[in-house]
Design a protein around this motif. Structure first.
Motif, PDB file in Angstrom:
ATOM      1  N   GLY A 644       0.822  -1.201   0.000  1.00  0.00           N
ATOM      2  CA  GLY A 644       0.000   0.000   0.000  1.00  0.00           C
ATOM      3  C   GLY A 644       0.852   1.245   0.000  1.00  0.00           C
ATOM      4  O   GLY A 644       1.912   1.300  -0.645  1.00  0.00           O
ATOM      5  N   ILE A 645       0.429   2.246   0.746  1.00  0.00           N
ATOM      6  CA  ILE A 645       1.146   3.515   0.795  1.00  0.00           C
ATOM      7  C   ILE A 645       1.267   3.952   2.248  1.00  0.00           C
ATOM      8  O   ILE A 645       0.901   3.197   3.161  1.00  0.00           O
ATOM      9  CB  ILE A 645       0.450   4.595  -0.063  1.00  0.00           C
ATOM     10  N   ALA A 698      -8.819   5.075  -0.818  1.00  0.00           N
ATOM     11  CA  ALA A 698      -9.173   3.884  -1.585  1.00  0.00           C
ATOM     12  C   ALA A 698      -8.042   3.487  -2.528  1.00  0.00           C
ATOM     13  O   ALA A 698      -7.339   4.340  -3.074  1.00  0.00           O
ATOM     14  CB  ALA A 698     -10.449   4.143  -2.382  1.00  0.00           C
ATOM     15  N   MET A 699      -7.871   2.200  -2.724  1.00  0.00           N
ATOM     16  CA  MET A 699      -6.868   1.669  -3.631  1.00  0.00           C
ATOM     17  C   MET A 699      -7.553   0.789  -4.673  1.00  0.00           C
ATOM     18  O   MET A 699      -8.483   0.049  -4.365  1.00  0.00           O
ATOM     19  CB  MET A 699      -5.837   0.836  -2.869  1.00  0.00           C
ATOM     20  N   SER A 700      -7.071   0.882  -5.902  1.00  0.00           N
ATOM     21  CA  SER A 700      -7.591   0.035  -6.983  1.00  0.00           C
ATOM     22  C   SER A 700      -6.816  -1.279  -6.986  1.00  0.00           C
ATOM     23  O   SER A 700      -5.892  -1.477  -7.782  1.00  0.00           O
ATOM     24  CB  SER A 700      -7.469   0.762  -8.323  1.00  0.00           C
ATOM     25  N   LEU A 701      -7.192  -2.176  -6.115  1.00  0.00           N
ATOM     26  CA  LEU A 701      -6.487  -3.445  -5.945  1.00  0.00           C
ATOM     27  C   LEU A 701      -7.062  -4.494  -6.888  1.00  0.00           C
ATOM     28  O   LEU A 701      -7.392  -5.615  -6.486  1.00  0.00           O
ATOM     29  CB  LEU A 701      -6.601  -3.900  -4.488  1.00  0.00           C
ATOM     30  N   PHE A 743     -14.242   1.825  -2.814  1.00  0.00           N
ATOM     31  CA  PHE A 743     -13.005   1.492  -3.511  1.00  0.00           C
ATOM     32  C   PHE A 743     -13.352   1.325  -4.996  1.00  0.00           C
ATOM     33  O   PHE A 743     -14.046   0.375  -5.368  1.00  0.00           O
ATOM     34  CB  PHE A 743     -12.392   0.198  -2.971  1.00  0.00           C
ATOM     35  N   TYR A 744     -12.890   2.259  -5.804  1.00  0.00           N
ATOM     36  CA  TYR A 744     -13.178   2.232  -7.240  1.00  0.00           C
ATOM     37  C   TYR A 744     -12.142   1.384  -7.975  1.00  0.00           C
ATOM     38  O   TYR A 744     -11.035   1.148  -7.494  1.00  0.00           O
ATOM     39  CB  TYR A 744     -13.162   3.650  -7.796  1.00  0.00           C
ATOM     40  N   LEU A 771     -15.029  -1.611  -7.072  1.00  0.00           N
ATOM     41  CA  LEU A 771     -14.265  -2.805  -6.704  1.00  0.00           C
ATOM     42  C   LEU A 771     -14.792  -3.337  -5.376  1.00  0.00           C
ATOM     43  O   LEU A 771     -15.083  -4.535  -5.245  1.00  0.00           O
ATOM     44  CB  LEU A 771     -12.779  -2.451  -6.595  1.00  0.00           C
ATOM     45  N   TYR A 772     -14.891  -2.462  -4.387  1.00  0.00           N
ATOM     46  CA  TYR A 772     -15.511  -2.789  -3.105  1.00  0.00           C
ATOM     47  C   TYR A 772     -16.424  -1.625  -2.730  1.00  0.00           C
ATOM     48  O   TYR A 772     -15.989  -0.473  -2.721  1.00  0.00           O
ATOM     49  CB  TYR A 772     -14.468  -2.981  -2.002  1.00  0.00           C
TER      50      TYR A 772
END
Length: 903
Positions: A644-645, A698-701, A743-744, A771-772
Motif C-alpha cells: 500500500g502507501i 481507496a486503492m484500486s487493488l 473502492f473504485y 471494486l468494493y
C-alpha cells in the motif's frame, strides 16, 4: 506557596492584588524543577474585576475583560499566538493544538487509528470512548505544561479537530483525516468525537473541539490556496453541510475552522454567504471561528506580492492589503487568525479601523467569542471548580488507554477478500514481505503523537507465532525511490578521535542554549549515536526550550555499499564535508569518514516546541530487494504481503511528485508499480498469498482481488497495529470493520478532481461498478436477518421506527455492523441519492445468538433535498428500506417498502 495545580490554571481564581500579582508573573516564573518564583508586582492593584468572578456567565466575564483592552491588545488576542496582557493578568496563549486521532505534536500520547480507520469501526460508542480518552490526555498534558508556565503551540486546550469534510474524491491526500464519504456516517462520528472532546459538564468545557474545514473543501492540495469551488444548493445541503449541522445541533461544538479555498468566488473565510448567511444564520452557530493557517494571507497574496525565496506563493489576490484582509475576515465572522510563515496576523486591524474598513465594536465581538471559550474552559477559575483540572499526567499513554487503541484497531480492520485461507492455522510458517511490514509510518499516519508502545506488523507477527516461524524481507521500495526501512545509524560504527588520534566509541556532542550555536555549549558529552527524543531541553531542562546541538566524529562502516542517509527535521548532516540528501553515498567497509550533524531548534514557523527529537538514519540502496523477498518465501507455508502507501506519500500539501502522487494527493489509485510487480512474482510461487493493505484512501487493488487469496484493508491502525493485525490473521477475533469509502476500480471512473458536483461521486451517486462498495466488509462468521419491521404506510413528517432480528449463524462469535438504507422510488432531482445510509449500529453475537435491533428514523432521514437546498418531506410516493450488513445491491439484506402518505 502557589501549588503547581493552581499555577496550571493561571491562578486567577484569586482576587484583588493577589490575583493580579500572580497573573502578571513572567514566563519563567516556574523553574525547571517546578518551584514557583515570587509573583511579579502588577501595574495596578484596583479592586476585583468582574471578569474574575466565576459567578458571572462566561460571556459576561468575557465582555468585561474585553472592555478593558486597548484596540492593539484586542488585535493581539485574535492571532493564534495570542500575546500576554500583564496589566490585566493575562498571559500568552497559543490556540493551536491537534487531536485528530490522539493528542498530536506534543510528544508522547496514545496514538489511535487514523480518523478514516476510526470511521471504519462504524461504532459511535467506541468513538465517544476514544475521544474521551484523547481529551483526558489533552487535559493532563496541558496542566503539566501550564504548571511550568508553558503555553506553547500544541500545549493548549483548543483542539483543531475533527476534520469532517466529505471524502468525495479518493485522490485527496487529506481524506485519511476524515470519516469518509457519507455525510450521515461522518456526522454521527463527529457528534461523538466532539462530545468526547468537550465533555459532559453543564458549565465547563473539557476541551474545545473545532470542526473543519467549513465547508466545501476536499482538495486538490497543491492549489488549495487559490482554487475557487462551486457547489449547487442541493449538493451543499445534501453532502457538504449535514455533518457540520449535526455537530452544532447535537454536540454544540464550540469552534469552526474556515478553509483556504474560495467558494462561489470569495475566499471561504471571507465569504458572506458561507460565513454569515449559512454558518451564523442558517446553522445558528454562536461559537468562534478560526482560519486555516495562512488563509487570511491568501486573501491578498499573489505572485507579485510575496516570494518564499525559492518559489512564488500564488493565492486569491482578492484584496490588496493586509488591513483589508483582516477587516474582511473579521466582518465575515472569522475571530481568530492562524498565521503563516510570512508574518500575517491580525495586527493590521488598528490600521483597518483607522481607514474605516471595520469598526471596533465588530472586533470586540470577535474577542468576546474567544474569551467566552477560555472562560468556559475554566482557565480563570479555582481548579476545585473545574471537573477536569485534576486529571494526572500519568493518564497520558496509560496501559488502559493503549489497550483501547488496540481494541479500536481490531474493530477498524476490514476483510475485503478471503478464499478460506484465513484465519491461519496454528504452526503456519509465514514469509512477511513488503515495504509496509515494518514501517512505523503506517502506525502513526499524520497529525500524530509519539507512541510509547508501537508495534509494527512484523513485530506483532513475530510476537504472535515466534521469530523462528517468520522470515522477513523488505521486498521493494514503497514507491519510486522511497524506502521505508531507514533506521538510526548504529553506535557500533560511530567514533570520535582522542587527542592522540585514536578512535573511541561515540560522537562528540555539544548542546547550546542558543539555537544558532553562539557562545559556549552548556553541555558537552559523548553520545553513542544520534537517536533522541527529549521531553525537556537538554541544556536548560525546560519543556519548551530552544536549543542547538552539534555532533562530530568518524563513521566507520562495517559493510561496503551504497547508503542513503537522512537527518531529522531542523538538522543537517555531512559526510566528508558533503551534505547528505537524496543521493546515495558509496561507503567502504573499514574506511574512516568524517561525520558532522548540526541541529537548530528554534521558534520559527511552524515550531513543534513540545516535540524535540534528533535522528541520523540510513538504509542500503544497493540491495537486490526482489531476490531477498523470493528467498524469504522459500520455506514459508504462506506469504503475508504488507503493501500500500503511507503518510509520506499522501497527506497535506506535500512536496512529493512521482508516479501516482502529486503534492500530497493521488493521481491514480493503483498499487505502486514496484509493489505490483513484486506481488505478481510472489503469487507465481504457487504459495498462498495474503495481502494487508495500508492506506488512508481507496486503492484500486484489481489484480490483487483477482489473484491473491485474501486481502485485509488496514488503513493506518495506530500504535498497536501489529498486535491487532496478527490476531486477525490467526483468528483471535472475527473481522468487523466496514469501508467508510468506495473502492473504485480506476480513477478513470471519476469526474475531474476540481469538479465539486456530486454527480457520479460516492456510493450515493456512482453509476459504475465499484471494486468494493461503501459499507463492505467480510467476517469469519455469518449473520442472518429476519423479521424486518417497516410500516407499510407512514407520514414522512414524523419519526418512523424500523427493526430487524440479527442472528449469528456461524461458529464463531462476531461483531456485526447493521446498516439501514433508504432508496426513493422516484428521484425528484439529480441530487437525490440512488441509495442513502440513514442508520447503523453494532451488535456482538455469540454463535447462534439473536438480537432485535431497532432504529428511529427522523423526518430528515426519510426526506430529501430539493434543487433549491430545501428539505422535502415526501408525500404520496414510496421508498424501499433495507436492513443488513451492507448496501442492498452488494450484500444480502432484508428489504421492505414504505408508502409515504399524502398530507
Amino acid at each position: 506557596m502557589i501549588t503547581h495545580r493552581t499555577a496550571s490554571l493561571f491562578g486567577s481564581f484569586l482576587t484583588g492584588a493577589a490575583a493580579l500579582a500572580l497573573l502578571s508573573g513572567c514566563s519563567d516564573s516556574v523553574s525547571s524543577a517546578q518551584e514557583p518564583a515570587q509573583p511579579v508586582a502588577p501595574e495596578q492593584t484596583d479592586s476585583d474585576y468582574p471578569f474574575q468572578n466565576p459567578a458571572l456567565s462566561s460571556e459576561e466575564r468575557a465582555r468585561d475583560l474585553v472592555s478593558r483592552m486597548t484596540l492593539e491588545e484586542k488585535a493581539a488576542q485574535m492571532y493564534d499566538k495570542a500575546a500576554a496582557i500583564p496589566r490585566l493578568g493575562i498571559h500568552e496563549y497559543n490556540w493551536w493544538n491537534e487531536a485528530l486521532h490522539g493528542v498530536a505534536r506534543a510528544g508522547h500520547a496514545t496514538v489511535f487509528p487514523q480518523a478514516i480507520g476510526l470511521a471504519a469501526t462504524w461504532d459511535e460508542d467506541q468513538m465517544l470512548e476514544v475521544a474521551t480518552t484523547i481529551s483526558d490526555e489533552g487535559r493532563a498534558k496541558h496542566h503539566y505544561y501550564a504548571a511550568e508556565d508553558v503555553y506553547a503551540m500544541y500545549g493548549g486546550l483548543t483542539f483543531w479537530s475533527p476534520n469532517i469534510n466529505i471524502f468525495r474524491d479518493p485522490r485527496w491526500g487529506r481524506g485519511m483525516e476524515t470519516y469518509g464519504e457519507d455525510p450521515f456516517l461522518t456526522g454521527r462520528m463527529a457528534v461523538n468525537f466532539v462530545n468526547g472532546l468537550q465533555g459532559d459538564d453543564a458549565e465547563y468545557l473539557k476541551t474545545v473541539a473545532t470542526v473543519k474545514h467549513f465547508a466545501v473543501h476536499s482538495g486538490p492540495e497543491p492549489s488549495r490556496h487559490r482554487d475557487n469551488y462551486v457547489a449547487n444548493d442541493a449538493d451543499l445541503w445534501e453532502t457538504y453541510l449535514p455533518a457540520f449541522k449535526m455537530a452544532m445541533d447535537e454536540a454544540d461544538v464550540a469552534s469552526v475552522m474556515c478553509a483556504y479555498n474560495a467558494v462561489w468566488g470569495a475566499p471561504a473565510c471571507g465569504s458572506e454567504r458561507l460565513m454569515v448567511d449559512i454558518l451564523r444564520g442558517d446553522l445558528g452557530f454562536d461559537g468562534y471561528v478560526v482560519s486555516d493557517c495562512g488563509a487570511i494571507g491568501d486573501f491578498y497574496y499573489d505572485e507579485a506580492k510575496i516570494e518564499t525565496g525559492e518559489a512564488h506563493y500564488v493565492a486569491h489576490d482578492y484584496v490588496d492589503t493586509r488591513a483589508e484582509a483582516a477587516a474582511l475576515s473579521v466582518k465575515m465572522g472569522t475571530d481568530l487568525n492562524c498565521g503563516d510563515g510570512y508574518g500575517n496576523k491580525m495586527d493590521a486591524l488598528p490600521a483597518a479601523v483607522e481607514q474605516g474598513l471595520i469598526d471596533e465594536e465588530t472586533i470586540d465581538q470577535a474577542v468576546i467569542r474567544l474569551y467566552t471559550a477560555l472562560f468556559r474552559l475554566g482557565m480563570y477559575d479555582d481548579p476545585s471548580m473545574v471537573p477536569y483540572a485534576d486529571i494526572p499526567h500519568s493518564e497520558v499513554a496509560s496501559d488502559e488507554n493503549i489497550a483501547l487503541s488496540e481494541d479500536t484497531a481490531r474493530k477498524s480492520l476490514v476483510l475485503l477478500k478471503n478464499n478460506g485461507i484465513l484465519p491461519l492455522a496454528e504452526g503456519t510458517k509465514v514469509a512477511v514481505i513488503g515495504p509496509n511490514a515494518d514501517n512505523y509510518m503506517t502506525l502513526i499516519a499524520n497529525y500524530n503523537g509519539i507512541p510509547t508502545q508501537p508495534v509494527t506488523a512484523l513485530e506483532g507477527i513475530k510476537a504472535k507465532v515466534g521469530a523462528e516461524n517468520v522470515s522477513y524481507a523488505l521486498g521493494s521500495t514503497i514507491a519510486g525511490d522511497f524506502y521505508t526501512d531507514f533506521s538510526p545509524v548504529p553506535a557500533d560504527v560511530l567514533f570520535h578521535r582522542t587527542d592522540s588520534g585514536e578512535l573511541e566509541p561515540g560522537l562528540e556532542a555539544a548542546y547550546y542554549a542558543d539555537p544558532d550555536l553562539s557562545g559556549e555549549p552548556g553541555v558537552t558529552q559523548i553520545d553513542p549515536n544520534i537517536d533522541f527524543y527529549w521531553e525537556r531541553g537538554p541544556v536548560e531542562n525546560g519543556l519548551n526550550d530552544e536549543f542547538g546541538a552539534t555532533w562530530e566524529g568518524v563513521l566507520v562502516p562495517e559493510e561496503s555499499g551504497s547508503y542513503l542517509m537522512k537527518a531529522s527535521r531542523w538538522s543537517k548532516a555531512t559526510v566528508n564535508g558533503e551534505e547528505v540528501g537524496s543521493d546515495p553515498i558509496d561507503l567502504t567497509a573499514g574506511e574512516q569518514y568524517d561525520l558532522t550533524m548540526t541541529m537548530n531548534f528554534n521558534s520559527g514557523w511552524p515550531r513543534d516546541g513540545l516535540e524535540k527529537f534528533a535522528e541520523l538514519s540510513w538504509t542500503r540502496a544497493d540491495r537486490d530487494l526482489e531476490a531477498q523477498a523470493m528467498a524469504a518465501s522459500d520455506d514459508a507455508d504462506v506469504i503475508l504481503y504488507f503493501g500500500g502507501i503511507d503518510a509520506t506519500l499522501e497527506g497535506e500539501e506535500m512536496g512529493v511528485e512521482l508516479d501516482g502522487f502529486l503534492g500530497g494527493d493521488r493521481t491514480h489509485m493503483d498499487l505502486p508499480a514496484v509493489q505490483e510487480a513484486l506481488l505478481e512474482k510472489l503469487e507465481a510461487t504457487g504459495k498462498p498469498v495474503v495481502m494487508v493493505n495500508f492506506s488512508g484512501s481507496a486503492m484500486s487493488l484489481n489484480w490483487a482481488e483477482e489473484n491473491v487469496d485474501a486481502i485485509v484493508q488496514a488503513f493506518y491502525p495506530g500504535e498497536k497495529a501489529g498486535v491487532a493485525i496478527a490476531d486477525l490473521l490467526w483468528g483471535e477475533f472475527s473481522p468487523s470493520g466496514r469501508l467508510p469509502v468506495t473502492f473504485y476500480k480506476s480513477v478513470d471512473d471519476l469526474p475531474g478532481f476540481k469538479d465539486y458536483s456530486m454527480a457520479n461521486r460516492t456510493y450515493k451517486y456512482f453509476t459504475g461498478e465499484p471494486l468494493y462498495p461503501f459499507g463492505y466488509g467480510l467476517s469469519y462468521t455469518s449473520f442472518d436477518y429476519s423479521d424486518v419491521s417497516v410500516p407499510g404506510s407512514h407520514d414522512a413528517g414524523e419519526p418512523m421506527t424500523v427493526s430487524a432480528t440479527v442472528t449469528n449463524t456461524g461458529e464463531m462469535a462476531g461483531r456485526e455492523v447493521v446498516q439501514v438504507y433508504i432508496s426513493h422510488a422516484e428521484r425528484a432531482n439529480p441530487s437525490v441519492p440512488h441509495v442513502e445510509l440513514v442508520a447503523f449500529d453494532v451488535v456482538e453475537l455469540a454463535p447462534g445468538e439473536s438480537k432485535t435491533v431497532s432504529f428511529d428514523l427522523t423526518p430528515a432521514n426519510l426526506g430529501f433535498i430539493a434543487e433549491d437546498g430545501e428539505m422535502v418531506t415526501p408525500s404520496g410516493s414510496s421508498a424501499t428500506i433495507s436492513i443488513g450488513g451492507g448496501q442492498p445491491s452488494f450484500t444480502e439484506t432484508e428489504t421492505a417498502e414504505v408508502l409515504f402518505a399524502s398530507n
